[in-house]
Write an enzyme that holds these catalytic residues in place. Structure first.
Site, short mmCIF file in Angstrom:
data_model
loop_
_atom_site.label_atom_id
_atom_site.label_comp_id
_atom_site.label_asym_id
_atom_site.label_seq_id
_atom_site.Cartn_x
_atom_site.Cartn_y
_atom_site.Cartn_z
N SER B 190 -27.55 -50.06 49.88
CA SER B 190 -28.97 -49.29 49.93
C SER B 190 -30.13 -50.45 50.18
O SER B 190 -31.05 -50.02 50.91
CB SER B 190 -29.23 -48.50 49.02
OG SER B 190 -29.20 -49.14 47.59
N HIS B 218 -25.52 -43.23 51.12
CA HIS B 218 -26.39 -43.78 52.27
C HIS B 218 -25.73 -43.57 53.66
O HIS B 218 -25.85 -44.28 54.49
CB HIS B 218 -26.81 -45.14 52.08
CG HIS B 218 -27.89 -45.04 51.00
ND1 HIS B 218 -29.45 -44.81 51.29
CD2 HIS B 218 -27.83 -45.27 49.58
CE1 HIS B 218 -30.09 -44.90 50.04
NE2 HIS B 218 -29.20 -45.07 49.07
N LYS B 249 -29.91 -37.01 49.84
CA LYS B 249 -30.51 -37.90 50.82
C LYS B 249 -30.24 -37.27 52.20
O LYS B 249 -30.75 -36.29 52.24
CB LYS B 249 -29.88 -39.38 50.76
CG LYS B 249 -29.88 -39.94 49.45
CD LYS B 249 -29.34 -41.23 49.41
CE LYS B 249 -29.36 -41.84 47.88
NZ LYS B 249 -30.65 -41.88 47.09
C1 PLP Z 1 -25.64 -45.81 46.52
C2 PLP Z 1 -26.32 -44.71 45.51
N1 PLP Z 1 -25.56 -44.12 44.71
C3 PLP Z 1 -26.00 -42.88 44.02
C4 PLP Z 1 -27.40 -42.72 44.09
C5 PLP Z 1 -27.68 -41.68 43.38
O1 PLP Z 1 -27.84 -40.37 43.74
P1 PLP Z 1 -28.52 -39.09 43.02
O2 PLP Z 1 -29.89 -39.18 43.41
O3 PLP Z 1 -27.73 -37.98 43.75
O4 PLP Z 1 -28.24 -39.30 41.42
C6 PLP Z 1 -28.31 -43.34 44.97
C7 PLP Z 1 -29.68 -42.84 44.92
O5 PLP Z 1 -30.59 -43.69 44.96
C8 PLP Z 1 -27.60 -44.36 45.61
O6 PLP Z 1 -28.57 -45.08 46.57
#
Ligand code: PLP
Lengths: 77, 415
Positions: B190, B218, B249
């Site tokens: 990310s 992502h 997302k």
């Molecule tokens: C790689 C990754 N995993 C998990 C998450 C967490 O997702 P959620 O908003 O569904 O908790 C994010 C969000 O920032 C993320 O970038």
């Protein structure tokens, strides 16, 4: 032993050209994160054919090449 | 009432410390729905300003898509607002199972279990499927939620250097005596927008009999020819043992996440994963919305194709303007400024030009790697991106960083 351990730490954890001495603080200095201590412990155990109890493998005991050598010598018979 | 003045003072000092260190985060209030153009109140109390948003995870422009909004309304009418229960007591509706089956089909896995968020999926999955006889070997740049999940799990943990396959192989050899080895990575990272080498990782996992975990937050919906994710892009669909992803997302942007993969592992999560067992079910209108998102994305690749074109246009434009970006082909495009203050100044000036993009600096990214992370959406039209490029050129000129090398920028502004 110092040189072997130092070279391992450099190869394993140092991604830029940070200078390392036998007394550089590894964990408190942010070079080795406490997560990655595991592989250092396993490396030592395999290399020197020893077994370090988990409660002895503390961040303090792993905090420099010299301290690691002291720890390893304790378990070398 | 034990919140004495001393205690209050202690916490105030901590907050002051964060402000002094430049680490204090402030929210900006958005008065419109999430979209390419939004209305923002910043700082609090300031008049509303219409800006182009280039920092949302709204990759496919689904957050306010009329069909998704309509489906959520219908879900609200037919299935109600909330379930007032976790899944296994009385919080599972027909649509929850429908969504699980649709995700399974979309990702090409064996089964899926929904979680309140992907943060929760990552927090629960490792502990549910591993024991102290196992080892987790994770890329050093995995997302914070994975780190938390790893911390909650009793298995041994080790790391490999970011995307370094030789190092990963060494670690697989080192831990070959463990009952299970689980290799852990993000599909698309990310902060840098780079892509994991899943083809190579699958090969190594097969060679050393290890399991593979990929967080596709992502990537789901737009990476790969039909948007199934990094595993499609790398030609290894069906070979990932555990995928986690978010509906917060690309897949709608509301909330919710899941674990998808081998059916026994998914079933173990249903029996043991604590965020699944002890946190409320995803709300019905959200479930209905995600179902619509998956229907739209399964019927046509138009949106991910548009995102791909927008991304190519954006990356080319930034490079031509003389800015330094991280190489790659994902819609996460970091504009490198190296110095934290410069990143904050550029972000502020972009905002004055009507462009909403945020500076990232230590400790979110390593020291000396401050940047503005831009994120492109299928909701953007070329004219939005042209306007944003114009703003980057103008602000870049002001700080004299256009066409300058990393070293020149560092020499002038420091790390
Ligand atoms: C790689 C990754 N995993 C998990 C998450 C967490 O997702 P959620 O908003 O569904 O908790 C994010 C969000 O920032 C993320 O970038």
């Amino acid at each position: 032993m110092q040189e072997i351990i130092k070279n391992y730490v450099i190869k394993e954890y140092v991604e830029d050209d940070t200078e390392l001495t036998y007394d550089s603080p590894l964990i408190s200095g942010g070079i080795v994160d406490s997560f990655s201590m595991v592989s250092l412990k396993r490396f030592l155990e395999n290399k020197y054919n020893i077994s370090i109890p988990d409660d002895k493998a503390t961040p303090e005991a792993f905090d420099s090449v010299n301290k690691i050598c002291t720890l390893v010598r304790e378990y070398l018979k | 009432m034990a919140y004495s003045n001393t205690t209050r003072g202690m916490y105030s000092d901590i907050l002051t410390g964060l402000k002094d260190a430049g680490l204090f985060k402030q929210e900006r209030f958005i008065h419109s729905a999430q979209a390419a153009e939004i209305e923002v109140e910043f700082p609090a109390g300031a008049p509303l300003k219409k800006v182009i948003n280039i920092c949302a995870n709204n990759y496919l422009g689904m957050s306010s898509h009329p069909e998704v909004v309509k489906a959520a309304h219908e879900g609200l009418d037919s299935h109600g607002y909330g379930m007032s229960s976790v899944r296994f007591i009385c919080g599972t509706q027909d649509i929850h199972r429908t969504l699980e089956q649709m995700v399974t089909k979309f990702l090409g896995t064996e089964d899926t279990i929904l979680f309140p968020s992907c943060m929760d999926a990552n927090a629960g999955v490792f502990e549910a499927v591993l024991t102290k006889d196992d080892v987790m070997i994770s890329d050093r740049l995995v997302h914070a939620s994975i780190i938390d999940g790893i911390r909650l799990c009793s298995a041994m943990h080790d790391t490999f250097k970011h995307s370094d396959m030789e190092h990963l192989e060494e670690k697989l050899q080192l831990h070959n005596d463990k009952r299970l080895k689980l290799v852990i990575t993000d599909g698309v990272f990310s902060m840098d927008g780079d892509t994991a080498k899943l083809d190579k990782m699958v090969e190594l996992c097969e060679k050393y009999d290890a399991l593979l975990f990929v967080d596709e937050s992502h990537s789901s919906g737009f990476i790969g020819k039909t948007g199934r994710g990094t595993h499609e892009h790398c030609g290894v669909m069906g070979k990932i043992d555990i995928i986690t992803t978010t509906f917060g997302k690309g897949l709608g942007g509301a909330s919710g996440g899941c674990v998808s993969g081998r059916k026994e592992l998914v079933e173990l999560c249903r029996q043991k994963a604590r965020p699944y067992l002890f946190s409320n079910t995803i709300a019905p209108p959200v479930v209905a919305g995600v179902i619509k998102v998956l229907e739209i994305l399964s019927a046509s690749t138009d949106r991910r194709d548009k995102l791909e074109n927008n991304t190519a246009f954006w990356r080319k434009g930034l490079i031509e303007a003389g800015l330094i970006i991280k190489a790659g082909d994902t819609p996460i495009v970091p504009v490198m400024l190296f110095n934290a203050k410069l990143a904050q100044d550029v972000s502020r000036d972009l905002y004055d030009e009507g462009i909403y993009a945020i500076g990232f600096f230590f400790p979110v990214v390593p020291q000396g790697q401050a940047r503005i992370r831009t994120q492109i959406s299928a909701g953007h039209e070329i004219h939005h991106l042209e306007k944003a490029l114009e703003a980057f050129r103008k602000v870049g000129k002001k700080y004299d960083i256009l066409g300058k090398s990393k070293q020149e920028i560092i020499d002038r502004y420091g790390m």
